[in-house]
Structures are given as C-alpha cells and as structure tokens.
Design a protein around this motif. Structure first.
Motif, PDB file in Angstrom:
ATOM      1  N   VAL A  50      25.740  16.846 -21.081  1.00  0.00           N
ATOM      2  CA  VAL A  50      25.824  16.528 -22.510  1.00  0.00           C
ATOM      3  C   VAL A  50      27.213  16.010 -22.865  1.00  0.00           C
ATOM      4  CG1 VAL A  50      25.848  17.554 -24.813  1.00  0.00           C
ATOM      5  CG2 VAL A  50      23.975  18.072 -23.255  1.00  0.00           C
ATOM      6  N   ALA A  51      28.247  16.667 -22.325  1.00  0.00           N
ATOM      7  CA  ALA A  51      29.624  16.267 -22.643  1.00  0.00           C
ATOM      8  C   ALA A  51      29.909  14.850 -22.146  1.00  0.00           C
ATOM      9  CB  ALA A  51      30.606  17.253 -22.025  1.00  0.00           C
ATOM     10  N   PHE A  52      29.495  14.550 -20.921  1.00  0.00           N
ATOM     11  CA  PHE A  52      29.745  13.220 -20.369  1.00  0.00           C
ATOM     12  C   PHE A  52      28.954  12.171 -21.139  1.00  0.00           C
ATOM     13  CE2 PHE A  52      29.241   9.740 -17.305  1.00  0.00           C
ATOM     14  CZ  PHE A  52      30.554   9.550 -16.913  1.00  0.00           C
ATOM     15  N   GLU A  53      27.740  12.510 -21.533  1.00  0.00           N
ATOM     16  CA  GLU A  53      26.920  11.550 -22.289  1.00  0.00           C
ATOM     17  C   GLU A  53      27.554  11.249 -23.632  1.00  0.00           C
ATOM     18  OE1 GLU A  53      24.045   8.981 -21.618  1.00  0.00           O
ATOM     19  OE2 GLU A  53      24.208  10.761 -20.341  1.00  0.00           O
ATOM     20  N   ARG A  96      25.392   5.053 -24.147  1.00  0.00           N
ATOM     21  CA  ARG A  96      24.888   3.724 -23.822  1.00  0.00           C
ATOM     22  C   ARG A  96      24.856   2.860 -25.077  1.00  0.00           C
ATOM     23  NH1 ARG A  96      25.704   3.773 -18.467  1.00  0.00           N
ATOM     24  NH2 ARG A  96      24.158   4.979 -17.280  1.00  0.00           N
ATOM     25  N   ARG A  97      25.132   1.565 -24.899  1.00  0.00           N
ATOM     26  CA  ARG A  97      25.134   0.637 -26.032  1.00  0.00           C
ATOM     27  C   ARG A  97      24.200  -0.539 -25.816  1.00  0.00           C
ATOM     28  NH1 ARG A  97      26.818   3.823 -29.927  1.00  0.00           N
ATOM     29  NH2 ARG A  97      28.836   4.797 -29.471  1.00  0.00           N
ATOM     30  N   ASP A  98      23.748  -0.732 -24.598  1.00  0.00           N
ATOM     31  CA  ASP A  98      22.840  -1.844 -24.291  1.00  0.00           C
ATOM     32  C   ASP A  98      21.406  -1.322 -24.271  1.00  0.00           C
ATOM     33  OD1 ASP A  98      21.436  -4.014 -23.379  1.00  0.00           O
ATOM     34  OD2 ASP A  98      22.414  -4.114 -21.416  1.00  0.00           O
ATOM     35  N   PHE A  99      20.611  -1.746 -25.246  1.00  0.00           N
ATOM     36  CA  PHE A  99      19.236  -1.278 -25.338  1.00  0.00           C
ATOM     37  C   PHE A  99      18.244  -2.414 -25.133  1.00  0.00           C
ATOM     38  CE2 PHE A  99      21.796   1.704 -27.860  1.00  0.00           C
ATOM     39  CZ  PHE A  99      21.540   2.864 -27.141  1.00  0.00           C
ATOM     40  N   SER A 100      18.680  -3.417 -24.383  1.00  0.00           N
ATOM     41  CA  SER A 100      17.752  -4.489 -24.019  1.00  0.00           C
ATOM     42  C   SER A 100      16.674  -3.966 -23.079  1.00  0.00           C
ATOM     43  CB  SER A 100      18.498  -5.656 -23.370  1.00  0.00           C
ATOM     44  OG  SER A 100      19.189  -5.219 -22.205  1.00  0.00           O
ATOM     45  N   ARG A 101      16.993  -2.834 -22.426  1.00  0.00           N
ATOM     46  CA  ARG A 101      16.024  -2.136 -21.597  1.00  0.00           C
ATOM     47  C   ARG A 101      16.237  -0.635 -21.772  1.00  0.00           C
ATOM     48  NH1 ARG A 101      17.302  -4.103 -15.687  1.00  0.00           N
ATOM     49  NH2 ARG A 101      17.284  -6.096 -16.840  1.00  0.00           N
ATOM     50  N   TYR A 102      15.312   0.169 -21.264  1.00  0.00           N
ATOM     51  CA  TYR A 102      15.400   1.628 -21.380  1.00  0.00           C
ATOM     52  C   TYR A 102      16.537   2.123 -20.488  1.00  0.00           C
ATOM     53  CZ  TYR A 102      13.640   6.502 -21.026  1.00  0.00           C
ATOM     54  OH  TYR A 102      13.502   7.875 -21.040  1.00  0.00           O
ATOM     55  N   PRO A 103      17.636   2.631 -21.079  1.00  0.00           N
ATOM     56  CA  PRO A 103      18.806   3.005 -20.255  1.00  0.00           C
ATOM     57  C   PRO A 103      18.664   4.378 -19.616  1.00  0.00           C
ATOM     58  CG  PRO A 103      19.288   3.359 -22.566  1.00  0.00           C
ATOM     59  CD  PRO A 103      17.902   2.777 -22.523  1.00  0.00           C
ATOM     60  N   LYS A 104      19.250   4.515 -18.451  1.00  0.00           N
ATOM     61  CA  LYS A 104      19.337   5.806 -17.792  1.00  0.00           C
ATOM     62  C   LYS A 104      20.499   6.586 -18.389  1.00  0.00           C
ATOM     63  CE  LYS A 104      19.887   7.872 -13.188  1.00  0.00           C
ATOM     64  NZ  LYS A 104      20.103   7.593 -11.735  1.00  0.00           N
ATOM     65  N   LEU A 105      20.351   7.896 -18.490  1.00  0.00           N
ATOM     66  CA  LEU A 105      21.431   8.726 -18.997  1.00  0.00           C
ATOM     67  C   LEU A 105      22.679   8.579 -18.126  1.00  0.00           C
ATOM     68  CD1 LEU A 105      19.439  11.992 -19.777  1.00  0.00           C
ATOM     69  CD2 LEU A 105      20.560  10.539 -21.477  1.00  0.00           C
ATOM     70  N   ALA A 106      23.828   8.437 -18.763  1.00  0.00           N
ATOM     71  CA  ALA A 106      25.075   8.271 -18.027  1.00  0.00           C
ATOM     72  C   ALA A 106      25.390   9.484 -17.160  1.00  0.00           C
ATOM     73  CB  ALA A 106      26.223   8.014 -19.009  1.00  0.00           C
TER      74      ALA A 106
END
Length: 337
Positions: free
Chosen positions: A197-200, A205-215
């Motif tokens: 949670v802290a790292f996320e 994520r800022r690019d939502f052109s596709r479904y992003p994976k959690l950082a």
C-alpha cells in the motif's frame, strides 16, 4: 460444560477474561488489561487496542485513493453507470465470475469511460480492505486465545490435581499454540500488505490506456527499502528490536518449527484449584531467539507470553497507525491528473 455453553454463560454473566488465565466476574482493578464480551460476538480488550483508529485511517485511505486516482474525471456521474463486475470480480466471492468471463466482460466494456482507472482504483482499495480484515483477524484470535486459556480444561476429562505447578499436553494446549502461531503469521502479513500500500501510494499509476498492474504487487516486507519513509521511527519500517522480533517469530513458525517441541500449558494449583494458567515463550535477545548451534528454544527466563500479548499487540498497532498515517500523507500530497 461445552464451549457454546461457556460462551453463553460468559456473555450473560459479563465475566472478564484475565491475562493470568483465571477469569473473574468483575475487573480486578490491578492495572492489567482484561477482555470483555462484546455484543457483536467478539472479546474486546479493556485497554490498548487501536482497532478503531486503524479502521478510521483505512476509511480515509479509501477516500484518498479515490481522490488521487479519479482526479479530473466526473466520478460522481460515472459511478452510477459503472458495470458491477468492475468493483468486485476477482476480489469478492459475491461475483461468481471466472477469469475467462472477466476478460470477456472487459472486452465488452472497453468503451466505458475510464474503466481502466476504475479497475485500478478498486485494486488499490482492495489492498486497504485486506489490511482492515487482517487487523480484525489478529484481534479475534487474541480473544480466542484468552477464551481458551480462561475457560477450557487443559486436560480431558477434567480431573482433580495435586497442588503445585502442573503442565498439560492436550487438544486445548495445541489450540493455544495454534492461536499464537496464527497471530504472529498474520501480523507479518500486515507488514507485507502495508509495504504494498505504501509503495503504491508513492507510485500511483497515471497511464490508463490499458489496465495497469499494481506498482507494488510483487513487494513484501523485505522490500521496504523502496518506500520513501523507510526507517521512520514509530512505524513498521523502523529498524528496531520489536520489528525484528515479529519477523523472527514468523520465520520460525513458517520455516523452522514450533515454539515448543511439545506444546504445553501450565497451571499453578493451590488448594485443589488453579490460581494461574500460562504458556511459556522461548528466550529472545535483541529480537532473536537465544541460540546455541542447533538449539534455539531456551526457557530459562520463564517468559509467560499470555501476560505480554496485549502489550505486544498495542505496540504493533501503534506502529500500524503511524505507518498508515505516512501512507495517507503520501496520497494527499500526490500530484493529480
């Protein structure tokens, strides 16, 4: 008396579960915490619990993730038209959806505005929910530990015992150690979840052109060095004896063996009745078990863990509150857009 009957009697008589394993009808006024039965069906500590503070911060984290991720969108209008599978499929048993069906739904809903942003939002909030539920699990198991310690016979069928210190090996003592082990394992789970949670929060994520994976999807507690406030005093990420002990206990139980090669519980019998019941804990120094080559379970200090569990939980939860406050700060200062 069965456990069900014991619970019913306990809730009606409003008995107190005490740390020394001997329940009482009223608080003893000795300064020690005790547990009372809550009408919601759980045993609550009289003092020291930060459960409600943690719930409050988690509620704020849910909102903070929403504000940070959905910034610049018409959230209030879109939410009412959002396909229901987006929020729960793949996270919740109320969505009887296979992976294949989920993918089909995604393709069919590709034209819905900001759907990938919504998917990511609910993934982040799912992490927060995991922290909430795991925190409740730890407190629930704490209550179950003291319920067994205070109300269940260590030996079955119950027999009259001579005065002195007696130990028992039985299904009840096995259960006590199972509760202890599960508590420490789930406390370490909270360390892993919190790193994610802290790292996320720090790397949204800022690019939502596709479904992003959690950082932070692949991070665990050992990866806390990647969190910006790593090392901060009073948090899970401080390098100290207490945090070392939580890691040590989890690793011992998961990888190396039990906390006693013959799990047992003790009773101090006087005049034919127990005046104290307790479980011994291995000696630890600087957060690690005292070890001599292959031997790491020494009990020379006679550490009665049942007398220390609420204090241990209180420190853990205090650090949890401090850590989540840093996460909340990260989200509130995160650039939007």
């Amino acid at each position: 008396m069965t456990l069900t009957q014991t619970l019913a009697k306990a809730s009606m008589a409003n008995i107190c579960l005490n740390l020394d394993g001997i329940h009482s009808e009223l608080p003893r006024q000795d300064g020690r915490p005790y547990l009372l039965f809550d009408p919601q069906g759980v045993w609550r500590l009289s003092q020291g619990s930060r459960l409600y503070d943690i719930e409050d911060i988690c509620a704020q984290l849910h909102d903070a993730f929403k504000l940070a991720i959905m910034s610049g969108t018409d959230y209030s209008a879109l939410i009412y038209a959002l396909p229901s599978f987006v929020s729960i499929a793949g996270h919740n048993s109320e969505a009887p959806v296979t992976r294949e069906l989920f993918e089909r739904f995604l393709v069919a809903s590709a034209s819905f505005p900001e759907i990938n942003r919504f998917l990511y939002l609910y993934d982040c909030q799912h992490l927060v929910s995991s922290i909430q539920e795991c925190t409740k699990e730890v407190e629930q198991i704490l209550g179950e530990f003291y319920l067994a310690l205070n109300t269940e016979s260590f030996f079955y069928p119950p027999i009259k015992q001579d005065d002195g210190i007696r130990y028992s090996v039985s299904p009840v003592t096995t259960k006590l150690f199972a509760f202890l082990g599960f508590m420490f394992i789930r406390m370490h789970s909270l360390l892993d979840y919190t790193v994610k949670v802290a790292f996320e929060a720090e790397n949204l994520r800022r690019d939502f052109s596709r479904y992003p994976k959690l950082a932070g999807s692949n991070l665990q507690y050992g990866d806390r060095k990647h969190v910006k406030f790593n090392g901060e005093l009073g948090t899970f990420f401080e390098t100290c004896e207490f945090m070392t002990s939580i890691e040590t206990l989890r690793n011992r139980i998961i990888h190396d063996g039990l906390l006693d090669d013959m799990p047992k519980a003790y009773e101090d019998i006087r005049n034919g009745a127990p005046v104290e019941r307790y479980v011994l804990f291995p000696d630890m120094t600087n957060g690690r078990f005292d070890r001599f080559k292959n031997r790491s379970l020494f009990f020379g200090r006679e550490d009665k863990i049942n007398l220390r569990l609420p204090e241990l939980l209180a420190e853990f939860q205090s650090r949890q509150v401090g850590t989540l406050e840093f996460v909340l700060q990260s989200l509130r200062t995160s650039p939007t857009g």
